[in-house]
Design an enzyme around this catalytic site. Sequence first.
Site, short mmCIF file in Angstrom:
data_model
loop_
_atom_site.label_atom_id
_atom_site.label_comp_id
_atom_site.label_asym_id
_atom_site.label_seq_id
_atom_site.Cartn_x
_atom_site.Cartn_y
_atom_site.Cartn_z
N HIS A 1 0.84 -1.20 0.00
CA HIS A 1 0.00 0.00 0.00
C HIS A 1 0.87 1.25 0.00
O HIS A 1 2.08 1.19 0.15
CB HIS A 1 -0.99 0.01 1.18
CG HIS A 1 -0.41 0.30 2.51
ND1 HIS A 1 -1.16 0.60 3.61
CD2 HIS A 1 0.88 0.33 2.94
CE1 HIS A 1 -0.38 0.81 4.65
NE2 HIS A 1 0.86 0.66 4.28
N CYS B 1 5.55 5.51 4.91
CA CYS B 1 4.34 4.87 4.39
C CYS B 1 3.77 5.62 3.19
O CYS B 1 2.85 5.15 2.52
CB CYS B 1 3.28 4.73 5.48
SG CYS B 1 3.49 3.22 6.43
N HIS C 1 4.96 -0.12 -0.47
CA HIS C 1 5.73 -0.99 0.41
C HIS C 1 4.75 -2.02 0.95
O HIS C 1 3.53 -1.81 0.88
CB HIS C 1 6.37 -0.20 1.56
CG HIS C 1 5.35 0.44 2.45
ND1 HIS C 1 4.75 1.62 2.13
CD2 HIS C 1 4.77 0.02 3.60
CE1 HIS C 1 3.86 1.93 3.07
NE2 HIS C 1 3.83 0.96 3.97
N HIS D 1 3.24 -5.09 3.78
CA HIS D 1 3.06 -5.52 5.17
C HIS D 1 2.58 -6.96 5.18
O HIS D 1 1.87 -7.41 4.27
CB HIS D 1 2.00 -4.68 5.89
CG HIS D 1 2.41 -3.26 6.14
ND1 HIS D 1 3.28 -2.91 7.14
CD2 HIS D 1 2.07 -2.11 5.52
CE1 HIS D 1 3.45 -1.60 7.14
NE2 HIS D 1 2.73 -1.09 6.15
N ASP E 1 -4.81 -10.75 -0.74
CA ASP E 1 -3.47 -11.34 -0.61
C ASP E 1 -2.64 -11.11 -1.87
O ASP E 1 -3.11 -11.37 -2.99
CB ASP E 1 -3.58 -12.83 -0.31
CG ASP E 1 -2.25 -13.44 0.09
OD1 ASP E 1 -1.47 -12.76 0.80
OD2 ASP E 1 -1.98 -14.59 -0.31
N HIS E 2 -1.41 -10.64 -1.66
CA HIS E 2 -0.47 -10.35 -2.75
C HIS E 2 -1.00 -9.30 -3.72
O HIS E 2 -0.68 -9.32 -4.91
CB HIS E 2 -0.05 -11.63 -3.49
CG HIS E 2 0.89 -12.47 -2.68
ND1 HIS E 2 0.46 -13.25 -1.63
CD2 HIS E 2 2.23 -12.61 -2.73
CE1 HIS E 2 1.51 -13.85 -1.09
NE2 HIS E 2 2.60 -13.48 -1.73
N GLU F 1 -0.99 -4.64 11.57
CA GLU F 1 -0.22 -4.21 10.41
C GLU F 1 1.25 -4.56 10.60
O GLU F 1 1.97 -4.83 9.64
CB GLU F 1 -0.40 -2.71 10.18
CG GLU F 1 0.19 -2.24 8.86
CD GLU F 1 -0.20 -0.81 8.55
OE1 GLU F 1 -1.07 -0.61 7.70
OE2 GLU F 1 0.35 0.11 9.19
#
Length: 136
Positions: A15, A34, A40, A42, A80-81, A125
């Site tokens: 995100h 961020c 980047h 998480h 996811d991903h 997170e």
Amino acid sequence: MKVKVSRKAHFNAAHRLYNREWSDDRNAEIFGKCSNPNYHGHNYELIVSVTGEIHPETGFVMDMKVLKTIIREEVEDPFDHKNLNEEVDEFKTLNPTAENIVVVIWNKIRGRIPEGLSLEVILYETPRNFVSYDGN
Ligand code: NI
């Protein structure tokens, strides 16, 4: 007598936090690393909890197989991903902070949980930073 049952899940996602109304400098000041324009990632961890009466015939508050499937279909498969900003409709205009992500997840799961049961979602997170939402 009410019992809370919980299931853990996780997803990896990228995100970027930013407010499109602000300058790059203002975004960097508020969101720091961020706000990196190149995104980047998480490793998000999730605890989904359902609270209610124990059903007399099954002995369950909720069948965990059903809850597992709901989490997979509503959270893991779509998130996811993924790059949350670019690939998940809910975050095309909503800043994907942990706070906003937990509310989106709660709303998606809530629609599939029987009305008499209450729902809480906790989203990590990082191992140290986590948020929770129960609809209030
Ligand atoms: Ni971040």
